[in-house]
Scaffold this motif. Sequence first.
Motif, short mmCIF file in Angstrom:
data_model
loop_
_atom_site.label_atom_id
_atom_site.label_comp_id
_atom_site.label_asym_id
_atom_site.label_seq_id
_atom_site.Cartn_x
_atom_site.Cartn_y
_atom_site.Cartn_z
N ASP A 1 -3.99 10.54 8.49
CA ASP A 1 -4.54 11.85 8.89
C ASP A 1 -3.52 12.96 8.64
O ASP A 1 -3.88 14.05 8.15
CB ASP A 1 -4.93 11.83 10.37
N GLU A 2 -2.27 12.70 8.96
CA GLU A 2 -1.22 13.71 8.77
C GLU A 2 -1.01 14.00 7.28
O GLU A 2 -0.87 15.16 6.87
CB GLU A 2 0.09 13.21 9.39
N LEU A 3 -1.00 12.94 6.47
CA LEU A 3 -0.80 13.12 5.03
C LEU A 3 -1.98 13.84 4.39
O LEU A 3 -1.81 14.64 3.46
CB LEU A 3 -0.58 11.76 4.37
N GLN A 4 -3.19 13.57 4.88
CA GLN A 4 -4.37 14.24 4.33
C GLN A 4 -4.31 15.75 4.60
O GLN A 4 -4.76 16.54 3.76
CB GLN A 4 -5.64 13.64 4.93
N GLN B 1 4.16 14.26 -5.13
CA GLN B 1 3.98 12.89 -5.61
C GLN B 1 4.29 11.88 -4.52
O GLN B 1 3.61 10.85 -4.40
CB GLN B 1 4.87 12.65 -6.83
N ARG B 2 5.30 12.18 -3.72
CA ARG B 2 5.64 11.28 -2.60
C ARG B 2 4.49 11.23 -1.60
O ARG B 2 4.10 10.15 -1.15
CB ARG B 2 6.92 11.75 -1.91
N VAL B 3 3.95 12.40 -1.24
CA VAL B 3 2.88 12.48 -0.25
C VAL B 3 1.61 11.78 -0.74
O VAL B 3 1.02 10.95 -0.03
CB VAL B 3 2.57 13.95 0.10
N THR B 4 1.19 12.11 -1.96
CA THR B 4 -0.05 11.51 -2.49
C THR B 4 0.12 10.01 -2.72
O THR B 4 -0.82 9.24 -2.51
CB THR B 4 -0.47 12.20 -3.79
N GLY B 5 1.31 9.61 -3.15
CA GLY B 5 1.56 8.19 -3.37
C GLY B 5 1.52 7.41 -2.07
O GLY B 5 0.90 6.33 -1.99
N ARG B 6 2.17 7.95 -1.05
CA ARG B 6 2.19 7.29 0.26
C ARG B 6 0.78 7.23 0.84
O ARG B 6 0.38 6.22 1.42
CB ARG B 6 3.12 8.06 1.20
N LEU B 7 0.00 8.31 0.68
CA LEU B 7 -1.37 8.33 1.19
C LEU B 7 -2.21 7.26 0.51
O LEU B 7 -2.97 6.54 1.18
CB LEU B 7 -1.99 9.72 0.95
N SER B 8 -2.08 7.14 -0.78
CA SER B 8 -2.85 6.13 -1.53
C SER B 8 -2.51 4.72 -1.06
O SER B 8 -3.40 3.89 -0.88
CB SER B 8 -2.57 6.28 -3.02
N VAL B 9 -1.22 4.46 -0.86
CA VAL B 9 -0.79 3.13 -0.42
C VAL B 9 -1.35 2.80 0.96
O VAL B 9 -1.88 1.71 1.20
CB VAL B 9 0.75 3.06 -0.39
N LEU B 10 -1.24 3.75 1.90
CA LEU B 10 -1.71 3.52 3.27
C LEU B 10 -3.23 3.31 3.30
O LEU B 10 -3.73 2.42 4.00
CB LEU B 10 -1.32 4.68 4.17
N GLN B 11 -3.95 4.13 2.56
CA GLN B 11 -5.41 4.00 2.54
C GLN B 11 -5.83 2.64 1.98
O GLN B 11 -6.72 1.99 2.53
CB GLN B 11 -6.03 5.13 1.71
N ALA B 12 -5.16 2.21 0.92
CA ALA B 12 -5.49 0.90 0.32
C ALA B 12 -5.18 -0.23 1.29
O ALA B 12 -5.94 -1.20 1.40
CB ALA B 12 -4.70 0.72 -0.98
N GLU B 13 -4.07 -0.10 2.04
CA GLU B 13 -3.68 -1.15 2.98
C GLU B 13 -4.69 -1.26 4.12
O GLU B 13 -5.09 -2.35 4.52
CB GLU B 13 -2.27 -0.85 3.52
#
Length: 369
Positions: free
Chosen positions: A34-37, A53-65
Motif C-alpha cells: 500500500d505504501e509503495l503504491q 526503479q527501486r520502488v516499482t521493482g520492490r512493488l512488483s516483487v511483493l505483489q507477486a509474493e
Amino acid sequence: MAAVDFSELIKDLDTTLTSIEKVLDLPKMQAEIDELQEQVGAPDLWDDQTNAQRVTGRLSVLQAEVERVEGLRARLDDVEVLVELSQEEGDPDSLAEAESEIRRLRALVESLEVRTLLSGEYDEREAIVTIRSGAGGDDATDFAEMLQRMYTRWAERHKYGIEIYDTSWAEGAGIKSSTFAIRAPYAYGTLSVESGTHRLVRISPFDNQGRRQTSFAAVEVVPVLEQTDEIDIPEEEIRVDVYRSSGPGGQSVNTTDSAVRLTHIPTGTVVSCQNEKSQLQNKASAMVILRAKLLALKKAEERAELDELRGDVQASWGDQMRNYVLNPYQLVKDLRTEYETGNTQAVLDGEIDEFIEAGIRWRRESQTA
C-alpha cells in the motif's frame, strides 16, 4: 493398495502453508505494498529514476509474493472442498484428480518453504556470479564454460535477467573466467549455496587417446550492493588498467581501450569488465563488482566466515562440493547434501533447482545444529 488419507495430506499442507504465511508476515507485506503504491502514484516519481526503479521493482516483487501465497491457499481450500464432495458422492475420478492436485500443491509449497529459509542479511539481493577454471587444462576451461551455460540456462528457465560483465576466453577451448549478474530478487540467497569447487569426470574430447580426465572449476557468488550499503573505497587504493576488449580466440572486437581492470591494492582483489562500449561504463560496472567482493571480505572477520561466504573455492582436488561424472557412468552428486541424479544432461541444461533447494536446507540445518 492402501486408501489415500486425504484429511491427513490436507492437514499437513495446511500446517506448512500456515507456517509460511506467518514467516512471510502477509499483513506487513500488504502494508508495504500500500505504501509503495502511493509512491508509484506520485507525479514526480520518475524525477529520480534510480529510486523509481527501486520502488516499482520492490512493488512488483511483493505483489507477486503475496499473490503466490494467496493462490496456494485458495487452491488448498478448493481441493479440500473437492475431496469432501467426491467422498460424499463416491466419485473415484474426482478423488484421483484431487490426489494429483495435492501432489502438485505439495511441490509448490515445499518450494515456497525453501524461500522462507532465506533470511540472511543480503539473501534478497541480486547476485554476481564468477566462474573460474581450475586444474585440468583445456578440460577445465571447457568445464567453466559448461557451468556458465548451466547457470544462464537456469536463469532463463525462471525468466531472470542476466548481465554479462566480463569473459576471459581461453586460448584453446572454453573460458578462463566469467563474471555475470543474475537480476532477480533473492538470487544471492538462492545461488550462494552454489559457491564452491565443482569437479567434472569424463572422456576428454581434447585427448587424442580418449582417456578419462578430471577437471575443476570454481564458482563464487556475492550479492549486488545498494547505495546505502556501507563500503568506502578510497581512490588511492585502486589501480585502474585499461585494455582492448577481446572475444573468443583472442580476436579483437574493439578498436579502443574500453575494457577496464580494477585492482584493490590492499587486498589484491582484481575485477574486470569489457561488456560496455565505453571505458566509463565499464569502470562503473567493475566498481559494482569490486564493492560487492570487498563487502564480502569486510563481513568475514575470521577465515571460517570467509570460507562460508565465498565458498573457499580452490578449484582443485579434495575440496569439491559437487561431482559431475559423465564416464564411466552418469551421475551428478552434491557431496554436502548427498542429493544426486543420473540425468546429467538435464543438470547441465540448467535443471538445478533440486540441488539448490537441498543446499539451502542443508545450510539452514548446519547453522542451527
